[in-house]
Design a protein around this motif. Structure first.
Motif, PDB file in Angstrom:
ATOM      1  N   ALA A 146      34.756  22.898  44.691  1.00 36.49           N
ATOM      2  CA  ALA A 146      33.666  23.123  43.739  1.00 36.49           C
ATOM      3  C   ALA A 146      32.667  24.141  44.265  1.00 36.49           C
ATOM      4  O   ALA A 146      32.464  24.281  45.471  1.00 36.49           O
ATOM      5  CB  ALA A 146      32.953  21.796  43.471  1.00 36.49           C
ATOM      6  N   ASP A 147      32.060  24.847  43.317  1.00 35.47           N
ATOM      7  CA  ASP A 147      30.877  25.675  43.569  1.00 35.47           C
ATOM      8  C   ASP A 147      31.111  26.854  44.508  1.00 35.47           C
ATOM      9  O   ASP A 147      30.234  27.218  45.282  1.00 35.47           O
ATOM     10  CB  ASP A 147      29.725  24.802  44.078  1.00 35.47           C
ATOM     11  CG  ASP A 147      29.377  23.699  43.091  1.00 35.47           C
ATOM     12  OD1 ASP A 147      29.365  23.987  41.879  1.00 35.47           O
ATOM     13  OD2 ASP A 147      29.145  22.556  43.533  1.00 35.47           O
ATOM     14  N   SER A 148      32.274  27.475  44.425  1.00 40.35           N
ATOM     15  CA  SER A 148      32.509  28.720  45.169  1.00 40.35           C
ATOM     16  C   SER A 148      32.168  29.910  44.273  1.00 40.35           C
ATOM     17  O   SER A 148      32.050  29.785  43.053  1.00 40.35           O
ATOM     18  CB  SER A 148      33.962  28.803  45.639  1.00 40.35           C
ATOM     19  OG  SER A 148      34.189  27.872  46.677  1.00 40.35           O
ATOM     20  N   ARG A 149      32.035  31.076  44.900  1.00 39.36           N
ATOM     21  CA  ARG A 149      31.619  32.281  44.166  1.00 39.36           C
ATOM     22  C   ARG A 149      32.484  33.467  44.607  1.00 39.36           C
ATOM     23  O   ARG A 149      32.624  33.717  45.806  1.00 39.36           O
ATOM     24  CB  ARG A 149      30.148  32.543  44.466  1.00 39.36           C
ATOM     25  CG  ARG A 149      29.559  33.730  43.756  1.00 39.36           C
ATOM     26  CD  ARG A 149      28.064  33.861  44.122  1.00 39.36           C
ATOM     27  NE  ARG A 149      27.426  34.886  43.334  1.00 39.36           N
ATOM     28  CZ  ARG A 149      26.849  34.685  42.168  1.00 39.36           C
ATOM     29  NH1 ARG A 149      26.813  33.479  41.656  1.00 39.36           N
ATOM     30  NH2 ARG A 149      26.304  35.688  41.518  1.00 39.36           N
ATOM     31  N   VAL A 150      33.031  34.178  43.631  1.00 37.69           N
ATOM     32  CA  VAL A 150      33.754  35.428  43.865  1.00 37.69           C
ATOM     33  C   VAL A 150      32.910  36.515  43.205  1.00 37.69           C
ATOM     34  O   VAL A 150      32.772  36.553  41.982  1.00 37.69           O
ATOM     35  CB  VAL A 150      35.186  35.397  43.283  1.00 37.69           C
ATOM     36  CG1 VAL A 150      35.898  36.722  43.547  1.00 37.69           C
ATOM     37  CG2 VAL A 150      35.980  34.234  43.863  1.00 37.69           C
ATOM     38  N   ASP A 151      32.328  37.417  44.010  1.00 33.82           N
ATOM     39  CA  ASP A 151      31.295  38.335  43.535  1.00 33.82           C
ATOM     40  C   ASP A 151      31.567  39.757  44.034  1.00 33.82           C
ATOM     41  O   ASP A 151      31.675  39.985  45.242  1.00 33.82           O
ATOM     42  CB  ASP A 151      29.949  37.823  44.064  1.00 33.82           C
ATOM     43  CG  ASP A 151      28.754  38.567  43.518  1.00 33.82           C
ATOM     44  OD1 ASP A 151      28.910  39.568  42.792  1.00 33.82           O
ATOM     45  OD2 ASP A 151      27.625  38.140  43.833  1.00 33.82           O
ATOM     46  N   ARG A 152      31.694  40.684  43.118  1.00 35.23           N
ATOM     47  CA  ARG A 152      31.881  42.119  43.396  1.00 35.23           C
ATOM     48  C   ARG A 152      33.126  42.398  44.228  1.00 35.23           C
ATOM     49  O   ARG A 152      33.115  43.233  45.132  1.00 35.23           O
ATOM     50  CB  ARG A 152      30.644  42.712  44.064  1.00 35.23           C
ATOM     51  CG  ARG A 152      29.440  42.735  43.154  1.00 35.23           C
ATOM     52  CD  ARG A 152      28.181  42.989  43.904  1.00 35.23           C
ATOM     53  NE  ARG A 152      27.899  41.748  44.638  1.00 35.23           N
ATOM     54  CZ  ARG A 152      27.017  41.629  45.588  1.00 35.23           C
ATOM     55  NH1 ARG A 152      26.305  42.649  45.959  1.00 35.23           N
ATOM     56  NH2 ARG A 152      26.837  40.475  46.198  1.00 35.23           N
ATOM     57  N   CYS A 153      34.200  41.705  43.913  1.00 29.91           N
ATOM     58  CA  CYS A 153      35.470  41.913  44.612  1.00 29.91           C
ATOM     59  C   CYS A 153      36.401  42.790  43.773  1.00 29.91           C
ATOM     60  O   CYS A 153      36.337  42.783  42.548  1.00 29.91           O
ATOM     61  CB  CYS A 153      36.152  40.573  44.901  1.00 29.91           C
ATOM     62  SG  CYS A 153      35.251  39.566  46.108  1.00 29.91           S
ATOM     63  N   VAL A 154      37.267  43.518  44.455  1.00 29.69           N
ATOM     64  CA  VAL A 154      38.314  44.301  43.811  1.00 29.69           C
ATOM     65  C   VAL A 154      39.633  43.591  44.099  1.00 29.69           C
ATOM     66  O   VAL A 154      39.993  43.387  45.257  1.00 29.69           O
ATOM     67  CB  VAL A 154      38.353  45.749  44.355  1.00 29.69           C
ATOM     68  CG1 VAL A 154      39.515  46.518  43.746  1.00 29.69           C
ATOM     69  CG2 VAL A 154      37.034  46.454  44.076  1.00 29.69           C
ATOM     70  N   LEU A 155      40.332  43.211  43.028  1.00 25.48           N
ATOM     71  CA  LEU A 155      41.585  42.479  43.151  1.00 25.48           C
ATOM     72  C   LEU A 155      42.631  43.241  42.353  1.00 25.48           C
ATOM     73  O   LEU A 155      42.567  43.269  41.118  1.00 25.48           O
ATOM     74  CB  LEU A 155      41.398  41.056  42.602  1.00 25.48           C
ATOM     75  CG  LEU A 155      40.234  40.333  43.302  1.00 25.48           C
ATOM     76  CD1 LEU A 155      39.421  39.524  42.337  1.00 25.48           C
ATOM     77  CD2 LEU A 155      40.756  39.497  44.431  1.00 25.48           C
ATOM     78  N   ASN A 156      43.552  43.896  43.065  1.00 30.31           N
ATOM     79  CA  ASN A 156      44.537  44.691  42.334  1.00 30.31           C
ATOM     80  C   ASN A 156      45.899  44.645  43.001  1.00 30.31           C
ATOM     81  O   ASN A 156      46.016  44.384  44.197  1.00 30.31           O
ATOM     82  CB  ASN A 156      44.075  46.138  42.193  1.00 30.31           C
ATOM     83  CG  ASN A 156      44.216  46.927  43.470  1.00 30.31           C
ATOM     84  OD1 ASN A 156      43.678  46.545  44.490  1.00 30.31           O
ATOM     85  ND2 ASN A 156      44.959  48.008  43.414  1.00 30.31           N
ATOM     86  N   ALA A 157      46.910  44.865  42.185  1.00 36.91           N
ATOM     87  CA  ALA A 157      48.303  44.976  42.632  1.00 36.91           C
ATOM     88  C   ALA A 157      48.808  43.740  43.374  1.00 36.91           C
ATOM     89  O   ALA A 157      49.762  43.834  44.140  1.00 36.91           O
ATOM     90  CB  ALA A 157      48.506  46.239  43.477  1.00 36.91           C
TER      91      ALA A 157
END
Length: 181
Positions: A146-157
């Protein structure tokens, strides 16, 4: 756990220092490159970590409040696609900031077994989940707890989802990310 506040700074793990490349089967780490068992408040910063049969960095057994920053974690989980670039298992409140996680046979970052409160900021997860066979894990980032944050990430390929939130997980925030094939 007795050994807390470890610092790994400007390390090259899993490869010769002269070239950040797979050293070949005979010289590869048979397990993970960094495995923490219950130690808290550590830092992994400005490191090159790659080419292990296990995870690049595994924070396990209540290894809470770690910071992994400014590092490149590449090409781990060789022949073991159930392992990851960064694995957060039964641990929480981990911050991963400004890290490139690329070319793992399993997940880029796997927090499926974490209780949560993790932060993933300004990270790039690319080309992960390239392994084959039973148990292959394919997301760039996998969130549990619970309550994690994914912020300003680049996720590709990545060979699966950019971010995969597992059932039963709650209160997670995904904001200002770029996710594309």
């Amino acid at each position: 756990a007795g050994a807390s506040r470890a610092l790994l700074d400007r390390c090259v793990l899993g490869t010769p220092a002269a070239s950040f490349a797979d050293p070949g089967a005979g010289a590869r780490s048979g397990g993970g490159n960094v495995r923490v068992l219950g130690a808290d408040d550590g830092i992994v910063t400005h490191c090159l970590i790659g080419f292990a049969a296990g995870s690049g960095v595994a924070l396990t057994a209540g290894s809470d409040r770690w910071l992994v920053s400014g590092s490149e974690i590449r090409g781990n989980a060789i022949g073991n696609p159930a392992r990851d670039g960064i694995s957060i298992e039964s641990s929480a409140s981990v911050t991963v900031r400004g890290v490139l996680v690329a070319g793992q046979e399993g997940c880029g970052i796997d927090a499926r077994a974490s209780s949560g409160a993790n932060k993933f900021e300004n990270c790039t997860a690319t080309g992960n989940g390239v392994g084959t066979g039973a148990g292959v894990e394919t997301p760039g980032i996998r969130l549990g707890g619970a309550d994690s944050r994914v912020d300003r990430c680049v996720l590709n390929a990545n060979h699966g989802a950019g971010v995969l939130v597992v059932p039963g997980s709650s209160g997670n925030v995904l904001t200002r990310n770029s996710i594309y094939a």
